[in-house]
Enzyme design. Structure first.
Site, PDB file in Angstrom:
ATOM      1  N   ARG A  38      90.295  53.056  34.916  1.00 54.67           N
ATOM      2  CA  ARG A  38      90.253  51.597  34.830  1.00 54.67           C
ATOM      3  C   ARG A  38      89.532  51.107  33.596  1.00 54.67           C
ATOM      4  O   ARG A  38      89.885  50.084  33.010  1.00 54.67           O
ATOM      5  CB  ARG A  38      89.560  51.025  36.074  1.00 54.67           C
ATOM      6  CG  ARG A  38      90.529  50.516  37.110  1.00 54.67           C
ATOM      7  CD  ARG A  38      89.847  49.642  38.118  1.00 54.67           C
ATOM      8  NE  ARG A  38      89.263  48.440  37.536  1.00 54.67           N
ATOM      9  CZ  ARG A  38      88.555  47.554  38.233  1.00 54.67           C
ATOM     10  NH1 ARG A  38      88.331  47.754  39.516  1.00 54.67           N
ATOM     11  NH2 ARG A  38      88.068  46.480  37.651  1.00 54.67           N
ATOM     12  N   ASP A  74      96.124  44.848  45.789  1.00 55.98           N
ATOM     13  CA  ASP A  74      95.161  44.045  46.536  1.00 55.98           C
ATOM     14  C   ASP A  74      95.939  42.994  47.305  1.00 55.98           C
ATOM     15  O   ASP A  74      97.022  42.562  46.863  1.00 55.98           O
ATOM     16  CB  ASP A  74      94.149  43.379  45.605  1.00 55.98           C
ATOM     17  CG  ASP A  74      93.016  42.717  46.369  1.00 55.98           C
ATOM     18  OD1 ASP A  74      92.001  43.399  46.616  1.00 55.98           O
ATOM     19  OD2 ASP A  74      93.148  41.534  46.726  1.00 55.98           O
ATOM     20  N   TYR A 151      91.650  33.224  53.208  1.00 61.02           N
ATOM     21  CA  TYR A 151      91.131  33.175  51.837  1.00 61.02           C
ATOM     22  C   TYR A 151      91.488  31.848  51.174  1.00 61.02           C
ATOM     23  O   TYR A 151      90.665  31.250  50.465  1.00 61.02           O
ATOM     24  CB  TYR A 151      91.698  34.331  51.016  1.00 61.02           C
ATOM     25  CG  TYR A 151      90.973  35.634  51.199  1.00 61.02           C
ATOM     26  CD1 TYR A 151      89.620  35.764  50.875  1.00 61.02           C
ATOM     27  CD2 TYR A 151      91.628  36.760  51.687  1.00 61.02           C
ATOM     28  CE1 TYR A 151      88.962  36.964  51.040  1.00 61.02           C
ATOM     29  CE2 TYR A 151      90.976  37.974  51.848  1.00 61.02           C
ATOM     30  CZ  TYR A 151      89.639  38.061  51.526  1.00 61.02           C
ATOM     31  OH  TYR A 151      88.982  39.250  51.691  1.00 61.02           O
TER      32      TYR A 151
END
Length: 349
Positions: A38, A74, A151
Site C-alpha cells: 500500500r 470496503d 453510515y
C-alpha cells in the site's frame, strides 16, 4: 473446478473431508506485505487501483493457505463510486461529506447511480485476482442496506446508530427510499463481482445487531431481500453476516429464503456458539466463529478454542471456519497460519 473446492462444497451444504477456512479482513492490515504494497496510498485509492487490490487480495492465500480469497475492498466503496462524498479517516473509519437525514438530503442521494463504467476498477480487479487464484475461490462482498444507511444517516461511525434508528420511525417514507437505494447499490456491487468471477458473496450487516427483531423485520429485512434477489438469480452461494445478531439469525435466514438464494449460509459472530446457532437455523450451513480476541491469548487457549468451534460446527449440515468478526490489526500472521493448519488437520466428520 471451483464447484469441487472445499469452500464451495461446504457452502452448498456438503461436508468435505477438510473444513474450509478463510478470515474476514484477512486481506489487509495484519500482513507486513500489505503495508509494503500500500505504501502511501489511501485506503480508497488502494481499493480502486485494480492491480493493487488484486495483489492485496492474493497475499493471505499465499501466506496462510486459506481456502478462499476475499476481495479487498470496503463497504463504502460502492457509495464512493456512485458519487457520494466519503473518505476513510485513519483511526476513525468512513466519514461522509454530510449526514443524510432530511427528505431533501435523501432525495438528492437517491438520484445517484452506480454505473457500469464506475464499476470498472472493481470488475478489473476481480478478473486479475481470479486469473491468479486458480483453484481457490474468490468471495465478493458488500455492505447491507442498513449498515450503509447507518453510515449515511450518522455521517460517521456510531456506537448506537441513534440517528438512523430515529429516522426509521420519524420518517418511514424517507427511510424506505434510503434503504431501497442502498439495496440497489449493494446489489449492483455484488452482481459486478460475481459476473467478473467471484464464486460466492457475503452481505455484511455490521451494525444490524443494534436493532430489535421487530424493527429489523419491519424496516430492514425487505431491503436486504431486495439487495439479494438480483444476486440469487446468479446461482452463487450467499453468506449473510452481522454482529450481535443471535436474536436476528432466523430473520436473516428468512431474508435469504425470500430472496430465492439456493445456497444460503448464515455467518455467526463470536457471541453465539455454533451449536446454539444451528438450533436456531436448522438445516443451514454456518460460517464462523473463532473469537478474534483468542488470537492473542496464546496457543494452548487458542487451539482448544478452535477445536471447540469445529466440534460445535458439526451440528450444522456444513461449516466454513472463520472468525466471529475481522482479523485484528495486531494479529501475528504466524498465528493465523497455525490456526489454518490446525483446522485442516482436524477430521471433518
Amino acid at each position: 473446478m471451483l464447484e469441487s473446492s472445499p469452500l464451495v462444497r461446504a457452502m452448498r451444504g456438503d461436508r468435505p473431508p477438510v473444513t474450509p477456512v478463510w478470515f474476514m479482513r484477512q486481506a489487509g492490515r495484519s500482513l507486513p506485505e500489505y503495508n509494503q504494497a500500500r505504501g502511501n496510498t489511501t485506503m480508497l485509492e488502494a481499493c480502486l487501483t485494480p492491480e493493487l487490490a488484486a495483489e492485496i487480495t492474493l497475499q493471505p492465500v499465499r501466506r496462510l493457505g486459506v481456502d478462499a480469497a476475499v476481495f479487498f475492498s470496503d463497504i463504502v466503496v460502492p457509495l464512493k463510486l456512485a458519487g457520494v462524498g466519503v473518505e476513510i479517516a485513519p483511526g476513525i473509519g468512513p466519514v461522509m461529506d454530510q449526514p443524510y437525514r432530511t427528505p431533501a438530503d435523501i432525495d438528492h442521494l437517491c438520484r445517484a447511480e452506480l454505473t457500469d463504467d464506475a464499476l470498472t476498477p472493481i470488475t478489473e480487479a476481480v478478473r486479475l485476482t481470479v486469473n491468479d487464484l486458480g483453484a481457490t475461490p474468490l468471495l465478493g462482498f458488500a455492505g447491507a442496506p442498513f449498515t450503509l444507511a447507518a453510515y449515511l444517516v450518522e455521517g460517521k461511525p456510531s456506537k448506537d446508530h441513534l440517528a438512523a434508528r430515529t429516522l426509521m420511525h420519524a420518517d418511514p417514507d424517507s427511510w424506505r427510499r434510503l434503504l431501497n437505494w442502498a439495496a440497489d447499490i449493494a446489489a449492483r456491487f455484488l452482481t459486478a463481482q460475481v459476473q467478473a468471477g467471484a464464486s460466492a458473496v457475503q452481505l455484511f450487516d455490521s451494525w444490524v445487531g443494534s436493532l430489535s427483531l421487530a424493527d429489523y423485520a419491519a424496516y430492514v429485512a425487505p431491503a436486504s431481500t431486495r439487495a439479494l434477489t438480483a444476486v440469487a438469480a446468479l446461482g452463487v452461494p450467499v453468506v449473510h453476516f452481522g454482529t450481535n445478531t443471535e436474536h436476528l439469525l432466523a430473520a436473516m435466514r428468512d431474508v435469504l429464503t425470500a430472496a430465492g438464494v439456493t445456497s444460503p449460509i448464515i455467518g455467526v459472530d463470536y457471541r453465539t456458539p455454533l451449536d446454539a446457532a444451528a438450533s436456531i437455523v436448522p438445516g443451514v450451513p454456518l460460517q464462523g466463529n473463532i473469537d478474534p480476541a483468542m488470537l492473542a491469548a496464546g496457543w494452548p487457549a487458542l487451539s482448544a478454542h478452535v477445536r471447540d468451534v469445529l466440534t460445535r460446527g458439526r451440528q450444522a449440515p456444513a461449516h466454513v471456519a472463520n472468525l466471529g468478526h475481522g482479523v485484528p490489526p495486531s494479529t501475528d500472521p504466524d498465528v493465523l497460519k497455525r490456526v489454518v493448519d490446525l483446522i485442516h488437520e482436524t477430521p471433518n466428520d
